[in-house]
Design a protein around this motif. Sequence first.
Motif, PDB file in Angstrom:
ATOM      1  N   VAL A 238       0.843  -1.207   0.000  1.00 56.13           N
ATOM      2  CA  VAL A 238       0.000   0.000   0.000  1.00 56.13           C
ATOM      3  C   VAL A 238       0.875   1.253   0.000  1.00 56.13           C
ATOM      4  O   VAL A 238       0.636   2.206  -0.752  1.00 56.13           O
ATOM      5  N   PHE A 239       1.914   1.254   0.836  1.00 57.92           N
ATOM      6  CA  PHE A 239       2.799   2.415   0.905  1.00 57.92           C
ATOM      7  C   PHE A 239       3.546   2.625  -0.413  1.00 57.92           C
ATOM      8  O   PHE A 239       3.707   3.759  -0.872  1.00 57.92           O
ATOM      9  N   TYR A 240       4.012   1.516  -1.022  1.00 57.66           N
ATOM     10  CA  TYR A 240       4.736   1.637  -2.288  1.00 57.66           C
ATOM     11  C   TYR A 240       3.842   2.260  -3.370  1.00 57.66           C
ATOM     12  O   TYR A 240       4.263   3.166  -4.106  1.00 57.66           O
ATOM     13  N   LEU A 278      11.935   0.177   6.702  1.00 56.36           N
ATOM     14  CA  LEU A 278      12.213   1.566   7.074  1.00 56.36           C
ATOM     15  C   LEU A 278      12.760   2.355   5.889  1.00 56.36           C
ATOM     16  O   LEU A 278      12.279   3.466   5.587  1.00 56.36           O
ATOM     17  N   SER A 279      13.744   1.791   5.193  1.00 58.31           N
ATOM     18  CA  SER A 279      14.420   2.537   4.132  1.00 58.31           C
ATOM     19  C   SER A 279      13.599   2.628   2.847  1.00 58.31           C
ATOM     20  O   SER A 279      13.664   3.629   2.139  1.00 58.31           O
ATOM     21  N   ARG A 280      12.795   1.593   2.551  1.00 62.46           N
ATOM     22  CA  ARG A 280      12.081   1.562   1.274  1.00 62.46           C
ATOM     23  C   ARG A 280      10.620   1.989   1.365  1.00 62.46           C
ATOM     24  O   ARG A 280      10.020   2.313   0.343  1.00 62.46           O
ATOM     25  N   ALA A 281      10.044   1.957   2.554  1.00 59.85           N
ATOM     26  CA  ALA A 281       8.623   2.309   2.696  1.00 59.85           C
ATOM     27  C   ALA A 281       8.422   3.562   3.545  1.00 59.85           C
ATOM     28  O   ALA A 281       7.761   4.508   3.121  1.00 59.85           O
ATOM     29  N   HIS A 286       7.966  10.403   3.181  1.00 61.42           N
ATOM     30  CA  HIS A 286       8.164  11.841   3.368  1.00 61.42           C
ATOM     31  C   HIS A 286       8.011  12.614   2.060  1.00 61.42           C
ATOM     32  O   HIS A 286       7.931  13.837   2.073  1.00 61.42           O
ATOM     33  N   LYS A 287       7.961  11.909   0.947  1.00 64.15           N
ATOM     34  CA  LYS A 287       7.959  12.565  -0.367  1.00 64.15           C
ATOM     35  C   LYS A 287       6.612  13.165  -0.764  1.00 64.15           C
ATOM     36  O   LYS A 287       6.575  14.295  -1.262  1.00 64.15           O
ATOM     37  N   PRO A 288       5.462  12.480  -0.600  1.00 64.03           N
ATOM     38  CA  PRO A 288       4.192  13.018  -1.121  1.00 64.03           C
ATOM     39  C   PRO A 288       3.836  14.377  -0.527  1.00 64.03           C
ATOM     40  O   PRO A 288       4.162  14.695   0.615  1.00 64.03           O
ATOM     41  N   GLN A 297       1.951  10.286  12.650  1.00 63.69           N
ATOM     42  CA  GLN A 297       2.093   8.826  12.744  1.00 63.69           C
ATOM     43  C   GLN A 297       3.407   8.355  12.113  1.00 63.69           C
ATOM     44  O   GLN A 297       4.071   7.460  12.644  1.00 63.69           O
ATOM     45  N   LEU A 298       3.796   8.962  10.998  1.00 70.20           N
ATOM     46  CA  LEU A 298       5.049   8.585  10.339  1.00 70.20           C
ATOM     47  C   LEU A 298       6.246   8.923  11.222  1.00 70.20           C
ATOM     48  O   LEU A 298       7.170   8.107  11.378  1.00 70.20           O
ATOM     49  N   SER A 299       6.237  10.105  11.796  1.00 69.25           N
ATOM     50  CA  SER A 299       7.335  10.520  12.660  1.00 69.25           C
ATOM     51  C   SER A 299       7.466   9.585  13.861  1.00 69.25           C
ATOM     52  O   SER A 299       8.580   9.241  14.290  1.00 69.25           O
TER      53      SER A 299
END
Length: 483
Positions: A238-240, A278-281, A286-288, A297-299
Amino acid sequence: MWKQILGKLPRKSQKSDPDSPRNPNLGPNSSSTGGTAAKRASAAVFPACVIAGIEPLLAFKDVPSSEKMNLFMSKLSLCCVVFDFTDPVKNIQEKELKRATLLELLDFVSQNPPKFSEPAILASCKMCSVNLFRVFPPSSRSTNSSSGENDNDDEPTFDPAWSHLQIVYDFLLKFVTSTSLETKVAKKYINHSFIMRIIDLFDSEDPRERDCLKAILHRVYGKFMVHRPYIRKCMSSVFYRFVFESEKHNGIAELLEIFGSVITGFALPLKEEHKIFLSRALIPLHKPKSLGVYFQQLSYCVSQFIEKEPKLASCVIKGLLKYWPITNSQKEVMFLGELEEILEVINIAEFQRVMVPLFWRLGRCINSFHFQVAERALFLWNNDQVVNLIAHNRQAILPIVFPALERNAENHWNQAVLNLTLNVKRMLAEMDDALVVACISHYKEEQARKKYEVQERKEVWERLENAASLQPMTGKTAVLVNQ
């Protein structure tokens, strides 16, 4: 057709029952939607059924204990009929009967029933699947994005079928958490396909539905250990898709909230699978441009990873620098806030790996003409831990930062930023006055050199222009000029 289905099921008498849970005030419009505009039309597409002649089944209290499980499955079958809620006057009695039956089922599951048999588990999963798993229509956010409107300003869309959906969600939550449900048997029906479709529902525009899904998926993750890797894989997918394809999804914040609680249970040392996540998802999230919707929630998820394994701090900072929002001041302020949280827990060794590109970027933020960005960057010097890191590495950091401070002191338009700049310069002078004097001297030399280069370049161009004006134009040159 309906009569054939219910032909062998026990029925109540058709006389009115004063104790019936039916409430004439609870109809298809009993949710908080009220009379909403066209935007609040059905948030889901259901296969509508026209049913006549439905008769209520017996209550659980009216049958012996040995027959309750059979009655339970019969009521589940009755609730497998789905109605069209876009028309509030269609099948009113049938809708109310189904709602009353759903309430009975919820009450039965909540009262610590006998152990669920395998047919009862199958029937329960089927009823939930028929009612919950559906196709969402084209949403209003798609048309808004095409017309240039801000999606975050839209009001939430409420599903007109919520008076039934809410009870089904409550039933599923109670069913999954019930001590009467054996995990070994239930995992055959609450399987990968069921879980994937649950996660697909997180794209619902109804925030109430996403809250229910969040509670259910969290419980499923806790109870069905065999499904945990698959759940994490589905969430990653979903994140990808969100980051690299659509940038449109309603449930990112809720999924991150679930994952935040999942991270706390990770064993140490962290598996490579989790570091890859962590590195790929997480970091690419942070990009959108809609980061503000789920930033909290992301932080939290990122900070949980760093708390588990502090060596990941430099990796996270490199990711933030990679996705730094140069043209979005609101996101820059968010990034600076998250950066401060990371610097509060980072160790010296990890800090030294990233301090040069980090403070080069902070220097740019200090010189930002958006006063909130400049102000937030200068506020880092109010943090004792950050100041301590700078003090231990001042020989490398001050020559990077001081030119930005000098430019602010000379040119910045905002008085608050000017005052903060002077305070930071004073703090650095107290930290190492000799180094600050050297930085000021070097800055002045650089400014003089650049000024000299500009003047020299200007003089060269003037000489060229004068020579060109005095030099007669040859035939070939005239042709080239005319072309």
